[in-house]
Design a protein around this motif. Structure first.
Motif, PDB file in Angstrom:
ATOM      1  N   LYS A   1       0.849  -1.184   0.000  1.00 15.37           N
ATOM      2  CA  LYS A   1       0.000   0.000   0.000  1.00 15.37           C
ATOM      3  C   LYS A   1       0.886   1.235   0.000  1.00 15.37           C
ATOM      4  O   LYS A   1       1.915   1.266   0.648  1.00 15.37           O
ATOM      5  CB  LYS A   1      -0.921  -0.002   1.205  1.00 15.37           C
ATOM      6  N   LYS A   2       0.477   2.234  -0.760  1.00 14.84           N
ATOM      7  CA  LYS A   2       1.243   3.473  -0.803  1.00 14.84           C
ATOM      8  C   LYS A   2       1.059   4.218   0.511  1.00 14.84           C
ATOM      9  O   LYS A   2      -0.029   4.315   1.041  1.00 14.84           O
ATOM     10  CB  LYS A   2       0.785   4.340  -1.966  1.00 14.84           C
ATOM     11  N   SER A   3       2.171   4.732   1.012  1.00  8.48           N
ATOM     12  CA  SER A   3       2.099   5.477   2.263  1.00  8.48           C
ATOM     13  C   SER A   3       1.546   6.872   2.001  1.00  8.48           C
ATOM     14  O   SER A   3       1.716   7.436   0.927  1.00  8.48           O
ATOM     15  CB  SER A   3       3.476   5.565   2.913  1.00  8.48           C
ATOM     16  N   GLN A   4       0.898   7.381   2.993  1.00  7.89           N
ATOM     17  CA  GLN A   4       0.325   8.716   2.894  1.00  7.89           C
ATOM     18  C   GLN A   4       1.429   9.750   3.129  1.00  7.89           C
ATOM     19  O   GLN A   4       2.331   9.536   3.934  1.00  7.89           O
ATOM     20  CB  GLN A   4      -0.773   8.900   3.951  1.00  7.89           C
ATOM     21  N   PRO A   5       1.362  10.877   2.414  1.00  6.34           N
ATOM     22  CA  PRO A   5       2.363  11.933   2.654  1.00  6.34           C
ATOM     23  C   PRO A   5       2.262  12.461   4.082  1.00  6.34           C
ATOM     24  O   PRO A   5       1.198  12.471   4.677  1.00  6.34           O
ATOM     25  CB  PRO A   5       2.005  13.027   1.659  1.00  6.34           C
ATOM     26  N   ARG A   6       3.398  12.857   4.598  1.00  8.10           N
ATOM     27  CA  ARG A   6       3.408  13.420   5.952  1.00  8.10           C
ATOM     28  C   ARG A   6       2.711  14.769   5.969  1.00  8.10           C
ATOM     29  O   ARG A   6       2.741  15.513   4.990  1.00  8.10           O
ATOM     30  CB  ARG A   6       4.842  13.621   6.431  1.00  8.10           C
ATOM     31  N   ASN A   7       2.133  15.084   7.112  1.00  2.04           N
ATOM     32  CA  ASN A   7       1.521  16.391   7.302  1.00  2.04           C
ATOM     33  C   ASN A   7       2.634  17.370   7.660  1.00  2.04           C
ATOM     34  O   ASN A   7       3.147  17.380   8.779  1.00  2.04           O
ATOM     35  CB  ASN A   7       0.466  16.334   8.408  1.00  2.04           C
ATOM     36  N   LEU A   8       3.018  18.196   6.691  1.00  2.86           N
ATOM     37  CA  LEU A   8       4.130  19.126   6.896  1.00  2.86           C
ATOM     38  C   LEU A   8       3.734  20.328   7.745  1.00  2.86           C
ATOM     39  O   LEU A   8       4.601  20.994   8.308  1.00  2.86           O
ATOM     40  CB  LEU A   8       4.663  19.593   5.538  1.00  2.86           C
ATOM     41  N   ASP A   9       2.443  20.589   7.846  1.00  2.00           N
ATOM     42  CA  ASP A   9       1.981  21.754   8.593  1.00  2.00           C
ATOM     43  C   ASP A   9       2.310  21.662  10.081  1.00  2.00           C
ATOM     44  O   ASP A   9       2.495  22.685  10.736  1.00  2.00           O
ATOM     45  CB  ASP A   9       0.467  21.933   8.425  1.00  2.00           C
TER      46      ASP A   9
ATOM     47  N   ASP B   1      12.534  20.040  12.070  1.00  5.51           N
ATOM     48  CA  ASP B   1      11.984  18.746  11.655  1.00  5.51           C
ATOM     49  C   ASP B   1      11.893  18.660  10.133  1.00  5.51           C
ATOM     50  O   ASP B   1      12.172  17.615   9.541  1.00  5.51           O
ATOM     51  CB  ASP B   1      10.606  18.517  12.264  1.00  5.51           C
ATOM     52  N   LEU B   2      11.510  19.746   9.500  1.00  5.30           N
ATOM     53  CA  LEU B   2      11.423  19.771   8.036  1.00  5.30           C
ATOM     54  C   LEU B   2      12.800  19.580   7.405  1.00  5.30           C
ATOM     55  O   LEU B   2      12.947  18.837   6.428  1.00  5.30           O
ATOM     56  CB  LEU B   2      10.786  21.074   7.558  1.00  5.30           C
ATOM     57  N   GLU B   3      13.807  20.245   7.963  1.00  2.00           N
ATOM     58  CA  GLU B   3      15.166  20.095   7.440  1.00  2.00           C
ATOM     59  C   GLU B   3      15.660  18.659   7.610  1.00  2.00           C
ATOM     60  O   GLU B   3      16.292  18.104   6.715  1.00  2.00           O
ATOM     61  CB  GLU B   3      16.105  21.086   8.129  1.00  2.00           C
ATOM     62  N   GLU B   4      15.365  18.064   8.751  1.00  4.17           N
ATOM     63  CA  GLU B   4      15.750  16.670   8.984  1.00  4.17           C
ATOM     64  C   GLU B   4      15.022  15.745   8.005  1.00  4.17           C
ATOM     65  O   GLU B   4      15.606  14.805   7.462  1.00  4.17           O
ATOM     66  CB  GLU B   4      15.423  16.269  10.416  1.00  4.17           C
ATOM     67  N   TYR B   5      13.759  16.020   7.760  1.00  8.97           N
ATOM     68  CA  TYR B   5      12.963  15.230   6.825  1.00  8.97           C
ATOM     69  C   TYR B   5      13.538  15.335   5.408  1.00  8.97           C
ATOM     70  O   TYR B   5      13.628  14.333   4.695  1.00  8.97           O
ATOM     71  CB  TYR B   5      11.510  15.703   6.879  1.00  8.97           C
ATOM     72  N   VAL B   6      13.974  16.516   5.018  1.00 11.96           N
ATOM     73  CA  VAL B   6      14.595  16.707   3.704  1.00 11.96           C
ATOM     74  C   VAL B   6      15.866  15.861   3.610  1.00 11.96           C
ATOM     75  O   VAL B   6      16.121  15.202   2.592  1.00 11.96           O
ATOM     76  CB  VAL B   6      14.901  18.202   3.447  1.00 11.96           C
ATOM     77  N   THR B   7      16.662  15.842   4.663  1.00 14.01           N
ATOM     78  CA  THR B   7      17.882  15.041   4.687  1.00 14.01           C
ATOM     79  C   THR B   7      17.567  13.557   4.515  1.00 14.01           C
ATOM     80  O   THR B   7      18.222  12.852   3.744  1.00 14.01           O
ATOM     81  CB  THR B   7      18.651  15.273   6.001  1.00 14.01           C
ATOM     82  N   VAL B   8      16.542  13.090   5.214  1.00 13.48           N
ATOM     83  CA  VAL B   8      16.130  11.686   5.107  1.00 13.48           C
ATOM     84  C   VAL B   8      15.657  11.383   3.687  1.00 13.48           C
ATOM     85  O   VAL B   8      16.016  10.348   3.112  1.00 13.48           O
ATOM     86  CB  VAL B   8      15.024  11.373   6.141  1.00 13.48           C
ATOM     87  N   LEU B   9      14.867  12.275   3.106  1.00 15.97           N
ATOM     88  CA  LEU B   9      14.357  12.058   1.753  1.00 15.97           C
ATOM     89  C   LEU B   9      15.483  12.051   0.721  1.00 15.97           C
ATOM     90  O   LEU B   9      15.470  11.233  -0.211  1.00 15.97           O
ATOM     91  CB  LEU B   9      13.324  13.127   1.401  1.00 15.97           C
TER      92      LEU B   9
END
Length: 62
Positions: free
Chosen positions: A13-21, A27-35
């Motif tokens: 199943k496709k995962s749902q996008p994270r709620n960036l809001d 946290d967003l910068e860390e998420y970008v690094t992970v992606l």
């Protein structure tokens, strides 16, 4: 033989996008690094699979 409706579901199943809001800047910068790391991993896998396919194709063309 009967079949189950669950058998018709995709295996992955496709995962749902994270709620960036709800994420803060750190946290967003860390998420970008992970992606970015995941993207590099996927691109390396694509390259390896293309190389493998090309090697197999050249083997069977001979």
């Amino acid at each position: 033989m009967a079949f189950e409706l669950d058998d018709l579901d995709p295996r992955q199943k496709k995962s749902q996008p994270r709620n960036l809001d709800v994420m803060n800047v750190e946290d967003l910068e860390e998420y970008v690094t992970v992606l970015k790391a995941e993207l590099e991993r996927v691109e390396a896998k694509i390259k390896a699979k293309r190389s493998h396919a090309a090697a197999a194709a050249s083997l069977f063309k001979k």
